[in-house]
Each structure stands twice: as structure tokens, then as C-alpha cells.
Design a protein around this motif. Sequence first.
Motif, PDB file in Angstrom:
ATOM      1  N   PHE A   1      21.313   1.626  -5.984  1.00 45.76           N
ATOM      2  CA  PHE A   1      21.458   3.069  -6.142  1.00 45.76           C
ATOM      3  C   PHE A   1      20.735   3.767  -4.991  1.00 45.76           C
ATOM      4  CE2 PHE A   1      20.396   7.095  -8.482  1.00 45.76           C
ATOM      5  CZ  PHE A   1      21.704   7.496  -8.707  1.00 45.76           C
ATOM      6  N   ARG A   2      21.433   4.679  -4.294  1.00 45.65           N
ATOM      7  CA  ARG A   2      20.879   5.329  -3.108  1.00 45.65           C
ATOM      8  C   ARG A   2      20.516   6.777  -3.403  1.00 45.65           C
ATOM      9  NH1 ARG A   2      25.948   3.979   0.521  1.00 45.65           N
ATOM     10  NH2 ARG A   2      26.831   4.409  -1.535  1.00 45.65           N
ATOM     11  N   ILE A   3      19.222   7.083  -3.331  1.00 47.47           N
ATOM     12  CA  ILE A   3      18.706   8.423  -3.573  1.00 47.47           C
ATOM     13  C   ILE A   3      18.210   8.982  -2.243  1.00 47.47           C
ATOM     14  CG2 ILE A   3      17.053   9.814  -4.879  1.00 47.47           C
ATOM     15  CD1 ILE A   3      16.762   7.361  -6.779  1.00 47.47           C
ATOM     16  N   VAL A   4      18.598  10.215  -1.939  1.00 48.54           N
ATOM     17  CA  VAL A   4      18.158  10.852  -0.698  1.00 48.54           C
ATOM     18  C   VAL A   4      17.454  12.162  -1.023  1.00 48.54           C
ATOM     19  CG1 VAL A   4      18.896  11.913   1.472  1.00 48.54           C
ATOM     20  CG2 VAL A   4      19.956   9.783   0.702  1.00 48.54           C
ATOM     21  N   LEU A   5      16.261  12.325  -0.474  1.00 50.08           N
ATOM     22  CA  LEU A   5      15.490  13.550  -0.650  1.00 50.08           C
ATOM     23  C   LEU A   5      15.973  14.610   0.334  1.00 50.08           C
ATOM     24  CD1 LEU A   5      12.028  11.793  -0.789  1.00 50.08           C
ATOM     25  CD2 LEU A   5      12.988  13.097  -2.685  1.00 50.08           C
ATOM     26  N   VAL A   6      16.293  15.783  -0.171  1.00 50.22           N
ATOM     27  CA  VAL A   6      16.631  16.914   0.680  1.00 50.22           C
ATOM     28  C   VAL A   6      15.808  18.103   0.210  1.00 50.22           C
ATOM     29  CG1 VAL A   6      18.978  16.123   1.177  1.00 50.22           C
ATOM     30  CG2 VAL A   6      18.574  17.626  -0.788  1.00 50.22           C
ATOM     31  N   GLY A   7      15.639  19.086   1.071  1.00 53.43           N
ATOM     32  CA  GLY A   7      14.895  20.260   0.667  1.00 53.43           C
ATOM     33  C   GLY A   7      14.447  21.085   1.858  1.00 53.43           C
ATOM     34  N   TYR A   8      13.918  22.226   1.537  1.00 52.41           N
ATOM     35  CA  TYR A   8      13.390  23.124   2.558  1.00 52.41           C
ATOM     36  C   TYR A   8      12.144  22.500   3.170  1.00 52.41           C
ATOM     37  CZ  TYR A   8      13.408  27.851   4.543  1.00 52.41           C
ATOM     38  OH  TYR A   8      13.518  28.931   5.387  1.00 52.41           O
ATOM     39  N   THR A   9      11.889  22.818   4.422  1.00 54.78           N
ATOM     40  CA  THR A   9      10.705  22.267   5.062  1.00 54.78           C
ATOM     41  C   THR A   9       9.440  22.663   4.299  1.00 54.78           C
ATOM     42  OG1 THR A   9       9.424  22.161   7.127  1.00 54.78           O
ATOM     43  CG2 THR A   9      10.535  24.248   6.652  1.00 54.78           C
ATOM     44  N   ASN A  10       8.532  21.723   4.184  1.00 53.34           N
ATOM     45  CA  ASN A  10       7.245  21.912   3.505  1.00 53.34           C
ATOM     46  C   ASN A  10       7.377  22.064   1.986  1.00 53.34           C
ATOM     47  OD1 ASN A  10       4.421  21.929   4.011  1.00 53.34           O
ATOM     48  ND2 ASN A  10       4.331  24.114   3.588  1.00 53.34           N
ATOM     49  N   ALA A  11       8.490  21.563   1.424  1.00 48.95           N
ATOM     50  CA  ALA A  11       8.653  21.602  -0.036  1.00 48.95           C
ATOM     51  C   ALA A  11       7.920  20.455  -0.716  1.00 48.95           C
ATOM     52  CB  ALA A  11      10.132  21.569  -0.414  1.00 48.95           C
ATOM     53  N   GLY A  12       7.528  19.432   0.070  1.00 46.03           N
ATOM     54  CA  GLY A  12       6.778  18.315  -0.499  1.00 46.03           C
ATOM     55  C   GLY A  12       7.577  17.030  -0.612  1.00 46.03           C
ATOM     56  N   LYS A  13       8.632  16.873   0.201  1.00 53.67           N
ATOM     57  CA  LYS A  13       9.476  15.681   0.108  1.00 53.67           C
ATOM     58  C   LYS A  13       8.706  14.402   0.455  1.00 53.67           C
ATOM     59  CE  LYS A  13      12.664  17.350   2.873  1.00 53.67           C
ATOM     60  NZ  LYS A  13      12.183  16.350   3.784  1.00 53.67           N
ATOM     61  N   SER A  14       7.938  14.455   1.541  1.00 57.43           N
ATOM     62  CA  SER A  14       7.198  13.255   1.953  1.00 57.43           C
ATOM     63  C   SER A  14       6.137  12.884   0.922  1.00 57.43           C
ATOM     64  CB  SER A  14       6.549  13.470   3.319  1.00 57.43           C
ATOM     65  OG  SER A  14       7.525  13.640   4.326  1.00 57.43           O
ATOM     66  N   THR A  15       5.503  13.891   0.330  1.00 58.00           N
ATOM     67  CA  THR A  15       4.522  13.632  -0.720  1.00 58.00           C
ATOM     68  C   THR A  15       5.186  12.974  -1.921  1.00 58.00           C
ATOM     69  OG1 THR A  15       3.219  15.554  -0.002  1.00 58.00           O
ATOM     70  CG2 THR A  15       2.757  14.680  -2.199  1.00 58.00           C
ATOM     71  N   LEU A  16       6.384  13.426  -2.265  1.00 62.67           N
ATOM     72  CA  LEU A  16       7.105  12.833  -3.394  1.00 62.67           C
ATOM     73  C   LEU A  16       7.547  11.413  -3.063  1.00 62.67           C
ATOM     74  CD1 LEU A  16       8.262  13.094  -6.204  1.00 62.67           C
ATOM     75  CD2 LEU A  16      10.303  14.191  -5.221  1.00 62.67           C
ATOM     76  N   LEU A  17       7.983  11.170  -1.823  1.00 64.91           N
ATOM     77  CA  LEU A  17       8.333   9.811  -1.412  1.00 64.91           C
ATOM     78  C   LEU A  17       7.138   8.884  -1.585  1.00 64.91           C
ATOM     79  CD1 LEU A  17      10.349   7.832   0.074  1.00 64.91           C
ATOM     80  CD2 LEU A  17       9.195   8.519   2.186  1.00 64.91           C
ATOM     81  N   ASN A  18       5.970   9.333  -1.154  1.00 64.36           N
ATOM     82  CA  ASN A  18       4.762   8.526  -1.301  1.00 64.36           C
ATOM     83  C   ASN A  18       4.447   8.268  -2.767  1.00 64.36           C
ATOM     84  OD1 ASN A  18       4.385   8.462   1.463  1.00 64.36           O
ATOM     85  ND2 ASN A  18       2.975  10.176   1.505  1.00 64.36           N
ATOM     86  N   ARG A  19       4.610   9.286  -3.606  1.00 64.10           N
ATOM     87  CA  ARG A  19       4.274   9.172  -5.023  1.00 64.10           C
ATOM     88  C   ARG A  19       5.206   8.187  -5.730  1.00 64.10           C
ATOM     89  NH1 ARG A  19      -0.079  10.132  -8.047  1.00 64.10           N
ATOM     90  NH2 ARG A  19      -0.406  12.081  -6.871  1.00 64.10           N
ATOM     91  N   LEU A  20       6.498   8.239  -5.418  1.00 65.53           N
ATOM     92  CA  LEU A  20       7.471   7.403  -6.117  1.00 65.53           C
ATOM     93  C   LEU A  20       7.506   5.971  -5.607  1.00 65.53           C
ATOM     94  CD1 LEU A  20      10.504   9.872  -6.430  1.00 65.53           C
ATOM     95  CD2 LEU A  20       9.089   9.008  -8.300  1.00 65.53           C
ATOM     96  N   SER A  21       7.149   5.774  -4.339  1.00 67.14           N
ATOM     97  CA  SER A  21       7.331   4.451  -3.745  1.00 67.14           C
ATOM     98  C   SER A  21       6.045   3.787  -3.280  1.00 67.14           C
ATOM     99  CB  SER A  21       8.275   4.564  -2.542  1.00 67.14           C
ATOM    100  OG  SER A  21       7.673   5.313  -1.502  1.00 67.14           O
ATOM    101  N   SER A  22       4.915   4.468  -3.452  1.00 70.24           N
ATOM    102  CA  SER A  22       3.635   3.967  -2.935  1.00 70.24           C
ATOM    103  C   SER A  22       3.691   3.765  -1.429  1.00 70.24           C
ATOM    104  CB  SER A  22       3.242   2.648  -3.627  1.00 70.24           C
ATOM    105  OG  SER A  22       3.101   2.836  -5.018  1.00 70.24           O
TER     106      SER A  22
END
Length: 375
Positions: A207-228
Motif C-alpha cells: 500500500f502506497r501512502i504519500v504525504l502532501v500538504g502546505y509547506t511547514n504543515a508538519g509532513k516531515s515530523t509526521l513521517l518521523n512519527r509514523l516510521s521512526s
Amino acid sequence: MAPEIRDARLRALLVGVDSGASELWSFDDTFDELRRLALTADLQIAGRLSQKLPAPHNVTYLGKGKTEELRQLVSALEAEVVLFDDELTPRQETALTRLLPDSVMVVDRTALILSIFADHATSREGKLQVELAQLEYELPRLRGKWSHLTREKLGGASGARFGAGESQLESDRRLIRRRIALLRKKIEAIGRERRTQRQRRSSSAVFRIVLVGYTNAGKSTLLNRLSSAEVLAYDKLFATLDATTRRIGFEGGRQATLTDTVGFIHKLPHTLVASFRSTLDEVREADLLLHVVDAASPVMRAQIAAVQEVLVELGAEGKPQLLVLNKGDEIAIGEAEALKERWPGSLVISALRGEGIDELRRRLSVLSERSAGPR
């Protein structure tokens, strides 16, 4: 390339036209975003100047009286950069450059964003993509007053400047076109490698999930949280540009890939969207778009709309989406409930504190299970 604005603490005067054209974005909102972009580029804000007009003047951007006020204000504030909140046409840029002292740089919103991207690009692909966007932006703006583009500079990834005189313009344009063609070939080669990698992931039925969003919405922080993962995450615009993919697991042994992508922004330059298309192909081939939103932003609705506009431009508007309202720790409980009512099916989380992450994982697990089967 676009004017260099990376010298620390240059004094910048912000200039904008209030046309009242947008229902979602007030002029103050867009001007404040321009200020944040300037601070991201390490500029010092010396002042601001604005004018209400139905549309920017087609030659001088501002009206005649305001143009004279601009010239005087630049002198009084000792501004070194004049930063415009719209993309200037070549004609406007030429007229404003002639109006202001030679030592003052005329920079529009697009050139500013391109400069920030150039500063933040770290991978080979990212640097090539940014350089391509800069050259495509600069090509119609070559002017005879600047020092000419040397072959040595155009052979590298940065530092290309303007033409020295009218006799050099056609030569400079040919050099830029050749460089653009070479960059496109290199980016296409990297794109083929990416497509091969995506095909492998697709054939594995992950299953392929892609994070999208406005800049500085916290995508990289969420990537770190979900995937360590340990992707760098900063509280500034366009902190990360390169697509990063990590695997995440769910109960029952199922797995998914989670890919972070470059953040979007209001008035995102089309040259950047085109140059980053090979990277953003991840968006079009996703099984699910995890649309991360800054729930604490006063212009959240406008930012959601801006992201949707870019998704349409990418041909990904029909992809399944899960709206994730991030930074829930910065809003009141009652406000969070109101947001969930406004956007049914959305989740309020805090990627920074881990709040709501368990529910997000459960939702992603259910969605991945539903999509399981022949692909």
C-alpha cells in the motif's frame, strides 16, 4: 539565474498590490507569507509598501505616484532588495530595475521561492530540478545591462548570471537553452530510475501512502512519527525538498510505504511544479494521499485550497485522500471538534507530541486492508 539574495541580513523592502481578487486569501495574509519567505531567505525586513489597484500596473507594477514613493522609500530605508509579492513580467522587472539604483536588487515572489529552494536542495536530483526551474524562469528575463553568462558558469550547477550587452543576448540564450536541454536529460534519467523503483513497489502489492500538504504543515515530523525515520524537520518554509520513502507496519504484518514530498505554497511557481514533476509523480501513483494541514493556521482553508490546486495541476485530484489536521496541540478542544465537523472523516493530531497517532495508524491500517488484493 535569479538574483542572488543569500547574503545574510540584506535589508528588504516588501511591495505588494492589493487587488482584493481572492476570497480565501486576504492581502494581509499573502503579505505576511511574503514576510515569512523573506525571513526564510535570511533577509532583514526594512519596511513595506502597498497600493490598492484592480491589478498591478503592466509596466511599473505600482501606479505613477506610488512608483515615485517607492523610489524615495528605497533611499530613505537604505533598502538593498525590493521584494514584490507577485511574479513580475520581464517588462515590469526591466522598468523597475531602471527606476531604482544599480545597487538595489529587484526580486519577485517567484525568484525568492526559487532562491530558497536552491538553498535547501541537498540531493543531486533536487539541485538539478531547482537549477532547471531557475534557468527557465530567467530565460525570458535576460537583460543587456548585466555581466554575460560564461560557458564555465553555465557548465556548473549554480552561479550563472545575466548578459553583458545586447550583443551577448542571443549567445547567452543559446547557452541557457543548451543547459536546460542537458538538465532535462539528466532529470529524465533519474526519473526513469524512480519509475523503476515505483514499479517494484507496485508489483509487491504494498500500500502506497504519500504525504502532501502546505509547506511547514508538519509532513516531515509526521513521517518521523509514523516510521521512526530521522528526517530533518524544521519550523520554516520548505525545510525539506527531497522525496523520502520509508516503510511502516500495521497489525497483522501488513506493510505500507510512506513518502514525504515537497511542500506546496500559494502562488507556487509553475516552473517548480514542472521541474519537480518526476519527484511529484509519487503523488499521482499513490494509493492514498495523506493531506497534512496546519490546524492552527488562520488561513487553513486557503492553504487546503492551494494544495488542491496543485493536485489538479499534477492530475492527482481524483486520488483518495485522508485529511489530517496537524498541530492539534496548538488549538482548543472545542475548536478541534468544530474542525472535525467541518471536514467529516478528518483526524486531529499532533505529530510533534504523538497525540492522535494511534488512531491515525488504525485508520491507515483499515484503508490498506481494504485495498489489499490483486493490483
